[in-house]
Design a protein around this motif. Structure first.
Motif, PDB file in Angstrom:
ATOM      1  N   CYS A  73       0.833  -1.188   0.000  1.00  0.00           N
ATOM      2  CA  CYS A  73       0.000   0.000   0.000  1.00  0.00           C
ATOM      3  C   CYS A  73       0.881   1.257   0.000  1.00  0.00           C
ATOM      4  CB  CYS A  73      -0.914  -0.023   1.215  1.00  0.00           C
ATOM      5  SG  CYS A  73      -1.868   1.485   1.428  1.00  0.00           S
ATOM      6  N   ASP A  74       1.826   1.325   0.915  1.00  0.00           N
ATOM      7  CA  ASP A  74       2.648   2.533   1.028  1.00  0.00           C
ATOM      8  C   ASP A  74       3.463   2.780  -0.237  1.00  0.00           C
ATOM      9  OD1 ASP A  74       1.688   3.069   3.517  1.00  0.00           O
ATOM     10  OD2 ASP A  74       3.457   2.385   4.607  1.00  0.00           O
ATOM     11  N   ALA A  75       4.007   1.723  -0.821  1.00  0.00           N
ATOM     12  CA  ALA A  75       4.822   1.884  -2.029  1.00  0.00           C
ATOM     13  C   ALA A  75       3.961   2.392  -3.187  1.00  0.00           C
ATOM     14  CB  ALA A  75       5.484   0.566  -2.397  1.00  0.00           C
ATOM     15  N   PHE A  76       2.785   1.805  -3.372  1.00  0.00           N
ATOM     16  CA  PHE A  76       1.895   2.260  -4.431  1.00  0.00           C
ATOM     17  C   PHE A  76       1.417   3.681  -4.168  1.00  0.00           C
ATOM     18  CE2 PHE A  76       1.888  -1.984  -5.969  1.00  0.00           C
ATOM     19  CZ  PHE A  76       1.368  -1.963  -7.260  1.00  0.00           C
ATOM     20  N   TYR A 104      -2.041 -12.603  -3.264  1.00  0.00           N
ATOM     21  CA  TYR A 104      -1.901 -13.512  -2.121  1.00  0.00           C
ATOM     22  C   TYR A 104      -3.021 -14.551  -2.119  1.00  0.00           C
ATOM     23  CZ  TYR A 104      -1.340 -15.014   2.741  1.00  0.00           C
ATOM     24  OH  TYR A 104      -1.164 -15.750   3.886  1.00  0.00           O
ATOM     25  N   GLY A 105      -4.251 -14.123  -2.376  1.00  0.00           N
ATOM     26  CA  GLY A 105      -5.384 -15.049  -2.435  1.00  0.00           C
ATOM     27  C   GLY A 105      -5.231 -16.056  -3.561  1.00  0.00           C
ATOM     28  N   PHE A 120     -10.656 -11.153   0.263  1.00  0.00           N
ATOM     29  CA  PHE A 120      -9.258 -10.724   0.365  1.00  0.00           C
ATOM     30  C   PHE A 120      -9.087  -9.312  -0.201  1.00  0.00           C
ATOM     31  CE2 PHE A 120      -8.138 -14.485   2.211  1.00  0.00           C
ATOM     32  CZ  PHE A 120      -6.785 -14.772   2.207  1.00  0.00           C
ATOM     33  N   CYS A 121      -9.753  -9.015  -1.316  1.00  0.00           N
ATOM     34  CA  CYS A 121      -9.676  -7.665  -1.893  1.00  0.00           C
ATOM     35  C   CYS A 121     -10.290  -6.636  -0.952  1.00  0.00           C
ATOM     36  CB  CYS A 121     -10.363  -7.635  -3.251  1.00  0.00           C
ATOM     37  SG  CYS A 121      -9.446  -8.519  -4.530  1.00  0.00           S
ATOM     38  N   CYS A 122     -11.403  -6.980  -0.320  1.00  0.00           N
ATOM     39  CA  CYS A 122     -12.032  -6.067   0.640  1.00  0.00           C
ATOM     40  C   CYS A 122     -11.132  -5.833   1.849  1.00  0.00           C
ATOM     41  CB  CYS A 122     -13.389  -6.618   1.095  1.00  0.00           C
ATOM     42  SG  CYS A 122     -14.655  -6.528  -0.179  1.00  0.00           S
ATOM     43  N   GLY A 138      -2.594   3.736  -3.259  1.00  0.00           N
ATOM     44  CA  GLY A 138      -2.281   2.817  -2.161  1.00  0.00           C
ATOM     45  C   GLY A 138      -3.360   1.776  -1.963  1.00  0.00           C
ATOM     46  N   ILE A 139      -4.612   2.196  -2.067  1.00  0.00           N
ATOM     47  CA  ILE A 139      -5.720   1.241  -1.942  1.00  0.00           C
ATOM     48  C   ILE A 139      -5.648   0.220  -3.071  1.00  0.00           C
ATOM     49  CG2 ILE A 139      -8.232   0.975  -2.061  1.00  0.00           C
ATOM     50  CD1 ILE A 139      -8.403   3.732  -0.636  1.00  0.00           C
ATOM     51  N   CYS A 140      -5.413   0.683  -4.290  1.00  0.00           N
ATOM     52  CA  CYS A 140      -5.300  -0.239  -5.432  1.00  0.00           C
ATOM     53  C   CYS A 140      -4.125  -1.204  -5.237  1.00  0.00           C
ATOM     54  CB  CYS A 140      -5.124   0.541  -6.729  1.00  0.00           C
ATOM     55  SG  CYS A 140      -6.599   1.425  -7.252  1.00  0.00           S
ATOM     56  N   GLY A 141      -3.016  -0.702  -4.722  1.00  0.00           N
ATOM     57  CA  GLY A 141      -1.862  -1.561  -4.472  1.00  0.00           C
ATOM     58  C   GLY A 141      -2.150  -2.618  -3.426  1.00  0.00           C
ATOM     59  N   ALA A 142      -2.850  -2.230  -2.360  1.00  0.00           N
ATOM     60  CA  ALA A 142      -3.196  -3.186  -1.309  1.00  0.00           C
ATOM     61  C   ALA A 142      -4.170  -4.240  -1.825  1.00  0.00           C
ATOM     62  CB  ALA A 142      -3.794  -2.454  -0.103  1.00  0.00           C
ATOM     63  N   VAL A 143      -5.145  -3.813  -2.623  1.00  0.00           N
ATOM     64  CA  VAL A 143      -6.105  -4.755  -3.202  1.00  0.00           C
ATOM     65  C   VAL A 143      -5.381  -5.714  -4.143  1.00  0.00           C
ATOM     66  CG1 VAL A 143      -8.084  -4.951  -4.776  1.00  0.00           C
ATOM     67  CG2 VAL A 143      -8.117  -3.263  -2.926  1.00  0.00           C
TER      68      VAL A 143
END
Length: 122
Positions: free
Chosen positions: A1-4, A44-45, A60-62, A33-38
């Motif tokens: 998230c932080d990197a994105f 991962y999923g 997992f996306c949520c 960041g939200i897009c990167g985390a998703v």
């Protein structure tokens, strides 16, 4: 998230998120960041599903999206504390990075969120 968030904020950032608390955070960085985390949670999923675990990619996306928001809240909360105390950095161990605590500020809010999600799932 932080990197994105950093990359998207640097490339596309035009609209400040909350300038008086954290002058470098942008709305574009937040969405990046939200897009990167998703994306990270989706990958991962997919890996878990490929290894035989039956996980919901939607969930997992949520979790990634909500976790990213909690991370931003953690960063803004500690930045707000710094502004209220009139200091720029929590320490001088990592010059230019806001100190050690700034490297982990998002974890303060994300960790309890993850704990409750795991407790709810199990």
């Amino acid at each position: 998230c932080d990197a994105f968030a950093l990359i998207c904020g640097m490339l596309f950032g035009k609209h400040k998120l909350i300038e008086r608390i954290s002058p470098n955070k942008t709305v574009e960085g937040l969405f990046g960041g939200i897009c990167g985390a998703v994306l990270g949670m989706l990958i991962y999923g997919l890996i878990l599903n490929a290894r035989g675990y039956d996980v919901s990619l939607w969930q997992f996306c949520c979790i990634g999206a909500v976790g990213a928001l909690f991370g931003v809240f953690g960063g803004l909360a500690l930045s707000s504390i710094k502004r209220a105390c009139g200091i720029k950095d929590f320490s001088k161990i990592l010059p230019g990075h806001g100190g050690i605590l700034d490297r982990f500020d998002s974890v303060l809010f994300v960790l309890p969120f993850c704990y409750f999600v795991i407790a709810w799932i199990l």
